[in-house]
Design a protein around this motif. Sequence first.
Motif, mmCIF file in Angstrom:
data_model
loop_
_atom_site.group_PDB
_atom_site.id
_atom_site.type_symbol
_atom_site.label_atom_id
_atom_site.label_comp_id
_atom_site.label_asym_id
_atom_site.label_seq_id
_atom_site.Cartn_x
_atom_site.Cartn_y
_atom_site.Cartn_z
ATOM 1 N N ASP A 168 -18.550 46.047 18.185
ATOM 2 C CA ASP A 168 -19.994 46.521 18.835
ATOM 3 C C ASP A 168 -19.624 47.715 19.572
ATOM 4 N N ALA A 169 -18.750 47.381 20.752
ATOM 5 C CA ALA A 169 -18.536 48.238 21.935
ATOM 6 C C ALA A 169 -18.003 49.523 21.360
ATOM 7 N N PHE A 170 -17.017 49.478 20.379
ATOM 8 C CA PHE A 170 -16.293 50.652 20.200
ATOM 9 C C PHE A 170 -17.229 51.482 18.977
ATOM 10 N N LYS A 171 -17.896 50.718 18.346
ATOM 11 C CA LYS A 171 -18.736 51.449 17.431
ATOM 12 C C LYS A 171 -19.780 52.325 18.324
ATOM 13 N N ALA A 172 -20.481 51.676 19.331
ATOM 14 C CA ALA A 172 -21.408 52.424 20.267
ATOM 15 C C ALA A 172 -20.638 53.615 20.902
ATOM 16 N N LEU A 173 -19.394 53.432 21.350
ATOM 17 C CA LEU A 173 -18.707 54.634 21.931
ATOM 18 C C LEU A 173 -18.307 55.656 20.783
ATOM 19 N N GLY A 174 -18.146 55.187 19.644
ATOM 20 C CA GLY A 174 -18.013 56.180 18.680
ATOM 21 C C GLY A 174 -16.562 56.529 18.109
ATOM 22 N N VAL A 175 -15.649 55.359 18.856
ATOM 23 C CA VAL A 175 -14.183 55.122 18.681
ATOM 24 C C VAL A 175 -14.121 54.427 17.244
ATOM 25 N N GLY A 176 -13.282 55.083 16.166
ATOM 26 C CA GLY A 176 -13.237 54.572 14.981
ATOM 27 C C GLY A 176 -11.938 53.992 14.755
ATOM 28 N N ASP A 177 -10.896 54.476 15.343
ATOM 29 C CA ASP A 177 -9.611 53.983 14.789
ATOM 30 C C ASP A 177 -8.889 53.459 16.265
ATOM 31 N N TYR A 178 -9.150 51.825 15.996
ATOM 32 C CA TYR A 178 -8.457 51.206 17.119
ATOM 33 C C TYR A 178 -8.229 49.744 16.418
ATOM 34 N N SER A 179 -7.281 48.902 17.052
ATOM 35 C CA SER A 179 -6.723 47.575 16.645
ATOM 36 C C SER A 179 -7.061 46.564 17.603
ATOM 37 N N ILE A 180 -7.748 45.394 17.168
ATOM 38 C CA ILE A 180 -7.880 44.257 17.884
ATOM 39 C C ILE A 180 -6.764 43.111 17.858
ATOM 40 N N LYS A 181 -5.743 43.268 18.630
ATOM 41 C CA LYS A 181 -4.610 42.269 18.599
ATOM 42 C C LYS A 181 -5.129 40.897 18.774
ATOM 43 N N ILE A 182 -5.002 39.879 18.375
ATOM 44 C CA ILE A 182 -5.267 38.326 18.628
ATOM 45 C C ILE A 182 -3.983 37.621 18.503
ATOM 46 N N ASN A 183 -3.969 36.541 19.340
ATOM 47 C CA ASN A 183 -2.700 35.561 19.440
ATOM 48 C C ASN A 183 -3.245 34.489 19.969
ATOM 49 N N LEU A 277 -15.508 34.044 12.081
ATOM 50 C CA LEU A 277 -15.968 35.450 12.116
ATOM 51 C C LEU A 277 -16.691 35.509 10.379
ATOM 52 N N GLU A 278 -16.060 34.742 9.570
ATOM 53 C CA GLU A 278 -16.483 34.933 8.407
ATOM 54 C C GLU A 278 -18.125 34.621 8.008
ATOM 55 N N ASN A 279 -18.333 33.313 8.960
ATOM 56 C CA ASN A 279 -19.810 32.875 9.041
ATOM 57 C C ASN A 279 -20.559 33.620 9.440
ATOM 58 N N TYR A 280 -20.163 34.552 10.456
ATOM 59 C CA TYR A 280 -20.751 35.739 11.049
ATOM 60 C C TYR A 280 -21.252 36.634 10.161
ATOM 61 N N GLY A 281 -20.501 36.768 9.170
ATOM 62 C CA GLY A 281 -20.814 37.770 8.313
ATOM 63 C C GLY A 281 -19.974 39.237 8.552
ATOM 64 N N SER A 282 -19.023 38.981 9.366
ATOM 65 C CA SER A 282 -18.298 40.200 10.073
ATOM 66 C C SER A 282 -16.780 40.380 9.009
ATOM 67 N N ALA A 283 -16.700 41.579 8.812
ATOM 68 C CA ALA A 283 -15.530 42.115 8.206
ATOM 69 C C ALA A 283 -14.139 41.837 9.191
ATOM 70 N N PHE A 284 -13.126 41.670 8.465
ATOM 71 C CA PHE A 284 -11.737 41.499 9.215
ATOM 72 C C PHE A 284 -11.230 42.895 9.786
ATOM 73 N N ASP A 285 -11.951 43.986 9.339
ATOM 74 C CA ASP A 285 -11.395 45.123 9.521
ATOM 75 C C ASP A 285 -11.114 45.281 11.275
ATOM 76 N N HIS A 286 -10.036 46.184 11.748
ATOM 77 C CA HIS A 286 -9.656 46.364 12.959
ATOM 78 C C HIS A 286 -8.800 45.149 13.497
ATOM 79 N N VAL A 287 -9.030 43.933 13.085
ATOM 80 C CA VAL A 287 -8.388 42.611 13.744
ATOM 81 C C VAL A 287 -7.288 42.514 12.985
ATOM 82 N N GLU A 288 -6.170 42.220 14.061
ATOM 83 C CA GLU A 288 -4.746 41.932 13.764
ATOM 84 C C GLU A 288 -4.138 40.642 14.354
ATOM 85 N N PHE A 289 -3.498 39.835 13.589
ATOM 86 C CA PHE A 289 -2.917 38.586 14.216
ATOM 87 C C PHE A 289 -1.395 39.148 14.504
#
Lengths: 461, 461
Positions: A168-183, A277-289
């Motif tokens: 949501d934050a990057f959408k509000a900022l207008g930043v489209g190309d980014y990656s959220i890494k998770i481990n 995340l699936e239950n929230y109805g959120s797509a997996f875009d931007h998310v990287e394991f």
Amino acid sequence: MEKISLPKGTRDFGPEQMAKRQFIIDSIKKVFQRYGFQPLETPAMENLSTLTGKYGDEGDQLLFKILNSGDFLKEANKQNLETGNWKLATGDIAEKGLRYDLTVPFARYVVMNRHEIAFPFKRYQIQPVWRADRPQKGRYREFYQCDADVVGTDSLVCEAEIILMIKDAFKALGVGDYSIKINHRAVLSGLAEILGARENENSLFVAIDKLDKIGEEKVKEELIARGFNTDSLATLFEVLNFKGSVAQKMEMLTKTFANSEKGKKGVNDLSEVFSLLENYGSAFDHVEFDIALARGLSYYTGCIFEVKINNVGIGSVSGGGRYDNLTAVFDAKEKSSGVGISFGIDRIYDAMEELKIFPKETSAASTILITHLDNDGFKYGLKTVQAFRERGIASEIYPDQVKIKKQMEYADRKKIPFVVVIGPEEVQTKNLTLKKMETGNQLKLSFEEIATAIQLHNNKD
Amino acid sequence: MEKISLPKGTRDFGPEQMAKRQFIIDSIKKVFQRYGFQPLETPAMENLSTLTGKYGDEGDQLLFKILNSGDFLKEANKQNLETGNWKLATGDIAEKGLRYDLTVPFARYVVMNRHEIAFPFKRYQIQPVWRADRPQKGRYREFYQCDADVVGTDSLVCEAEIILMIKDAFKALGVGDYSIKINHRAVLSGLAEILGARENENSLFVAIDKLDKIGEEKVKEELIARGFNTDSLATLFEVLNFKGSVAQKMEMLTKTFANSEKGKKGVNDLSEVFSLLENYGSAFDHVEFDIALARGLSYYTGCIFEVKINNVGIGSVSGGGRYDNLTAVFDAKEKSSGVGISFGIDRIYDAMEELKIFPKETSAASTILITHLDNDGFKYGLKTVQAFRERGIASEIYPDQVKIKKQMEYADRKKIPFVVVIGPEEVQTKNLTLKKMETGNQLKLSFEEIATAIQLHNNKD
């Protein structure tokens, strides 16, 4: 003229920078609020007893200390001063220090107010911090942190919501190309376990954390120096370098951790976060394991996050994770699991500048400047400027009766988009001349027409 | 447990206080912006050479100094330390100090950036300042200042707009009963002149400034001690105690100042400000011409202002005035006349608490808490909470699957006004149970009905 300067590593933020910084801070703040986080502010000064020992030896050196007020020498141990023992002397003459981050003050607040707080406690905090670091490009001695944490629950809902907030934050900022890494720290602990290096897991985390910066070969050298053998390293990098979808990585790790309880815990937590995340109805875009994501800080114990804006020469712009014992530093009996995310305002600012994606209308300037050709125009302008303000339009009147050229130059230099000119004709007809500075176009319009057009223009943004 | 505390004179601002403070700050900020003021932020730390000598001896004592980082003893003069000469030693071991007000950093900014700034420069600045004062009720060592200044013009339009801004600000805050006192330093200088005390005018200002606090008799004693005679005092108090309308006061002063150029200048300026206000179409309500208003600070040279909220036990909540030489402390050649206003956030907060006039909806809490009776309700809740957020409604879901009673207690303690309950029936019918916490009323409504009702409810405020 007296020579004046700013302390090194500090900055003024003039109107243009402030407008852009406020855009970033307001965008992120709105997201925090929409997710139920509440604001907290703590003092710039904390007792040194609160700060020291929380950031390692290096951190203690980087704390700014405040000289005790009044006669600070009266109570000081003269010997420390005379022998030049400045480390001991510091404790004699300084009791307070400047905030080094927002996490320790937050922990202190939670411990001091634990009987009043309704847990789980979701707080956000956006304040400057100070570090006596050597200043360099992109590193300052005063900079803002922008944190959100939940404390008092180990529900993985919090981890899932951190990912949603980042999106949501990057959408509000207008930043489209980014990656959220998770481990997950337990995935890394699991790796240490199967390598037989359970006692040595911190060296492993620290080394893996440097992969991005120094590359695989150097990390291997470092690990060999720390007692890892070649076989272990082969196994380790087979896992770290595994390519595949999230599901394939999960499958591979499930096999790898057949005999590691810690590893299983990590995989299960991550799998639960993805399922939420699936239950929230959120797509997996931007998310990287990213199995090789380690995050340097030693206090993380669960999921860890890091965000990078792609195609800019700037490191991670956001990071966070779960810690099991936020308040343990103050109260060993208090076990309060929490999870947090921190946005780097300065780095986001630099990235957005580099990408030139600040909204065009991000400006702190007035929308309208009223200019005047004579005294009657000036007087008519006073009434007019006030009427624009009553319509919620940021406006100003040039305060001195000077040549129109000088008034126009002022609008130009301040990047005020619209100028209203009032002279004898305008006063008589009540039709005002509106000049759009970007194009130089001029129109004769009534007050009402101008006000309505500009309100529409402002709402469009 | 380690004993933890806050440095004395400093405060944490928890969610409830923050919501109220943000309401005040945002209300005033919006007014500043509507009048064309632009934001500025300066660093918390300034070089001590920038700060010292600007606030008098007492002020210098109250500056918080920052210990030089690293081995601060290496370069220090040992003799000062050994002989306990702490005043001299301070200069050896501390180069930086914390901001004491927003005016000196503003002046420094103007001087350092004078070639880039488009004058007249209208800036606002809302940041904390620090003073090593003895803490007491209503006096803190860290507190916010909230200033707006125009520099680079002597147009009285600025004075008139300060009055308009004060009126707009208190309207936005919901404060109805307050007085804006206005006077002019030249009126007081004129009085000194006709009393033959031109050389002694500062003693006169300082004494008059205390009228409110110590009363007429004590002020007279003080003035006699400073060399004023009884005849002078009779003349002085005849003027100070004159009762009448603004027009009557002006008339009286015009006669009084028949032979005082300074006095005439004061009366003319004030008369021009009042006439400008008429041109703006602003009523004279709240505005009081108070000949006895002096304002302690010595740098004022023109109009001075002070605002008091009536019927509360709190001193002035706002004040300001014109100064002829903002930047002269840094550059004697630079003459930049300016005028400014400062709002006391802490005092306005206290006054509004005392009057109980904070808007009811000033809260940092979420609008909706989603609660759940079972695992299916929880999962349905995840989708639902996200849908509310997409509609811009601050919402949260209780993150753990616990008894509904515990979830309700959480909503109650956090003052969340609406709770949605989701159990088997709600999942099946897609009609959600909405509970209004204030009344305990429950309704079965669709998501759309709830979202629309709450959006209307929020916009109403």
